[in-house]
Enzyme design. Structure first.
Site, mmCIF file in Angstrom:
data_model
loop_
_atom_site.group_PDB
_atom_site.id
_atom_site.type_symbol
_atom_site.label_atom_id
_atom_site.label_comp_id
_atom_site.label_asym_id
_atom_site.label_seq_id
_atom_site.Cartn_x
_atom_site.Cartn_y
_atom_site.Cartn_z
ATOM 1 C CG LEU A 13 -1.939 -1.204 1.176
ATOM 2 C CD1 LEU A 13 -2.788 -1.213 2.437
ATOM 3 C CD2 LEU A 13 -2.805 -1.201 -0.067
ATOM 4 C CB CYS A 14 4.463 1.948 -0.209
ATOM 5 S SG CYS A 14 4.966 1.565 1.457
ATOM 6 C CG HIS A 15 1.027 6.799 -1.946
ATOM 7 N ND1 HIS A 15 0.721 6.578 -0.624
ATOM 8 C CD2 HIS A 15 -0.127 7.167 -2.550
ATOM 9 C CE1 HIS A 15 -0.572 6.806 -0.441
ATOM 10 N NE2 HIS A 15 -1.102 7.165 -1.591
ATOM 11 C CG MET A 54 6.421 2.589 4.943
ATOM 12 S SD MET A 54 6.742 1.611 6.435
ATOM 13 C CE MET A 54 7.157 0.036 5.733
ATOM 14 C CD GLU A 55 9.109 5.187 0.496
ATOM 15 O OE1 GLU A 55 8.197 4.882 -0.284
ATOM 16 O OE2 GLU A 55 8.882 5.663 1.640
ATOM 17 C CG ASP A 58 23.062 -13.026 -0.111
ATOM 18 O OD1 ASP A 58 22.835 -14.252 -0.018
ATOM 19 O OD2 ASP A 58 23.395 -12.481 -1.182
#
Length: 166
Positions: free
Chosen positions: A81-83, A119-120, A134
């Site tokens: 739901l992120c823009h 969020m970014e 990793d």
């Protein structure tokens, strides 16, 4: 549309509890910056290998930095739901904490938009930390990625936020 139609006040839920993308069309465009941080705990030998640049896969932190930047740009592809945002800047930095056998990861994202970039920044930190894991898992499978958190954010209707403890 109000900030949230759901009784809980969660903006990503409508009155019936269904997921929705928040309508930001009525919000003002402001300069917004978010900073996030996280940690990768590891064996002392693994940290020394990273510090010396002696890893056979290459420069661990350089690869993790690029991965974090790419992740911030791909955030709406990962978080449903992120823009989609046009980021002005993404910075990913590392600090080697030899006393605690960890790499501290920090990311900042900035833009001029109607919605924030928390969020970014969090995604950048997460993916950079996972990339360190990793690249080093062949020598240290016991590494732990943790303490991913928002440090600060500025701009927007909700105002500034600064984490009290960090």
């Amino acid at each position: 549309m109000s900030r949230s139609d759901h009784p809980s006040g969660l903006s990503h839920l409508d009155a019936q509890g269904n997921a929705r993308m928040v309508d930001v069309s009525q919000k003002a465009v402001t300069n917004r910056i978010a900073v996030a941080a996280g940690e990768v705990h590891m064996q002392a030998e693994t940290l020394a290998l990273i510090a010396a640049g002696g890893h056979k896969k290459g420069d661990v932190l350089a690869v993790a930095r690029v991965a974090g930047i790419m992740a911030a740009k791909k955030c709406p592809d990962l978080i449903p739901l992120c823009h989609p945002l046009l980021l002005n800047a993404v910075n990913v930095d590392f600090e080697l904490d030899t006393d605690n056998c960890r790499v501290l990861v920090r990311a900042s994202c900035g833009l001029d938009a109607r919605t924030g970039v928390e969020m970014e920044a969090l995604t950048a930190v997460s993916v950079a930390a996972l990339t360190i894991y990793d690249m080093c898992k062949a020598v240290d499978k016991g590494m732990v990625v943790n303490n991913i958190r928002l440090i600060s954010k500025s701009g927007g209707r909700s105002g500034d936020y600064l984490r009290q403890q960090d």
